[in-house]
Design a protein around this motif. Sequence first.
Motif, short mmCIF file in Angstrom:
data_model
loop_
_atom_site.label_atom_id
_atom_site.label_comp_id
_atom_site.label_asym_id
_atom_site.label_seq_id
_atom_site.Cartn_x
_atom_site.Cartn_y
_atom_site.Cartn_z
N ASP B 22 7.12 -1.19 -4.91
CA ASP B 22 6.85 -2.06 -3.78
C ASP B 22 7.61 -1.57 -2.55
OD1 ASP B 22 9.48 -2.79 -4.23
OD2 ASP B 22 9.01 -4.75 -5.06
N ALA B 23 7.58 -2.38 -1.49
CA ALA B 23 8.18 -1.97 -0.22
C ALA B 23 9.67 -1.66 -0.36
CB ALA B 23 7.95 -3.05 0.83
N ASP B 55 2.44 -3.00 -4.27
CA ASP B 55 1.90 -3.56 -3.03
C ASP B 55 1.33 -2.40 -2.21
OD1 ASP B 55 4.10 -2.27 -1.95
OD2 ASP B 55 5.22 -4.12 -1.56
N SER B 56 0.90 -2.69 -0.98
CA SER B 56 0.25 -1.63 -0.20
C SER B 56 1.25 -0.52 0.17
CB SER B 56 -0.45 -2.18 1.04
OG SER B 56 0.49 -2.73 1.94
N SER B 57 2.53 -0.86 0.26
CA SER B 57 3.53 0.18 0.51
C SER B 57 3.65 1.10 -0.70
CB SER B 57 4.90 -0.44 0.79
OG SER B 57 4.86 -1.27 1.91
N LEU B 59 1.28 1.60 -2.91
CA LEU B 59 0.04 2.37 -2.93
C LEU B 59 0.15 3.55 -1.97
CD1 LEU B 59 -3.00 2.61 -3.77
CD2 LEU B 59 -3.51 1.30 -1.70
N GLY B 60 0.66 3.29 -0.76
CA GLY B 60 0.82 4.36 0.22
C GLY B 60 1.74 5.45 -0.29
N VAL B 63 -0.15 7.59 -2.73
CA VAL B 63 -1.03 8.49 -1.98
C VAL B 63 -0.22 9.65 -1.39
CG1 VAL B 63 -2.56 8.70 0.04
CG2 VAL B 63 -2.73 6.69 -1.45
N ALA B 64 0.94 9.30 -0.82
CA ALA B 64 1.80 10.34 -0.23
C ALA B 64 2.24 11.33 -1.30
CB ALA B 64 3.01 9.69 0.44
N VAL B 87 -5.58 -3.24 -7.17
CA VAL B 87 -5.18 -2.72 -5.85
C VAL B 87 -5.92 -1.41 -5.57
CG1 VAL B 87 -3.27 -1.83 -4.46
CG2 VAL B 87 -2.93 -3.86 -5.89
N THR B 91 -9.04 -1.15 -2.56
CA THR B 91 -8.87 -0.21 -1.44
C THR B 91 -9.73 1.04 -1.62
OG1 THR B 91 -7.00 0.82 -2.58
CG2 THR B 91 -6.49 -0.95 -1.00
N MET B 93 -9.22 3.36 -3.48
CA MET B 93 -8.41 4.53 -3.81
C MET B 93 -8.69 5.00 -5.24
SD MET B 93 -6.47 5.94 -1.57
CE MET B 93 -6.03 5.64 0.13
#
Lengths: 157, 114
Positions: B22-23, B55-57, B59-60, B63-64, B87, B91, B93
């Motif tokens: 998460d974030a 969370d979306s962080s 997920l990001g 991806v990174a 998730v 998205t 993904m």
Amino acid sequence: MSGLQADDPEDRGVVPVMTSEIPGTYDAVREALLAMRRKLSQAGADRDTIGTVEMVLAEILNNVVEHAYHDRAGGHILLKITCTENGIRITVADDGTPINGALPEGRAALKDGTELDDLPEGGFGWSLIRMLVNDLQYHSGDGRNHLRCVVPHASVK
Amino acid sequence: MELDKQDHGDVVVITPSESRIDASVAIQFKDRMRDLTSDANGRVILDLGAVDFIDSSGLGAIVAAMKQLGGGRRLELSSLSPLVAKVFRLTRMDSVFVIHDSTDAGLADVRAAS
């Protein structure tokens, strides 16, 4: 910081699940999400609904930490969760920077064939929230921002 | 952010032992993934079996982690819990990563090796 309005007429006949004031940090958000899981579970919510509430609430609270409080500690977030016949209502208030204009739409769904290097690494928060909730409302006034929405009971949305 | 790394022939399997990406840990996760994959030239499978929430962080950060593999390589994922899978699905993904039901299935998947 005074509490959320206790006498909201829309709250009559609904079951309170959780009211909390947390510091505006990512660690505190995580703790609040874990507490929410326990409380919603005790209130009898099913696992899919709890999972969806967790996704939505994580994005809402992380947005407050990042954009209202600019990743600086010291701010507080008020959080209230109630169970209604339409779903789980989330109400969040903060004293940070307000959102100007309409709420963001969030990033559009990924296009087929997007190159690896062009893949987005963020911006999904608002689109996830919008996909998962009903009745999303935001207003700001007197230095306080209020956001509320309803996560429908599982399989409705 | 504890990440375990195991080599299976020329396939690297990385397993987070924490239940949340998460974030709070997204940047740490991304940095650890870079450390662990910088010398990997073959396939990389990220086993998310212990992870019950992203969370979306997060997920990001995943991806990174794929983008920093370089060379157009796709990060492979295995053992997604229902909420984590949701998730990726919402998205879209899930169309970008190679997703296996389990790490064993991933290791046995010769198509992913090509």
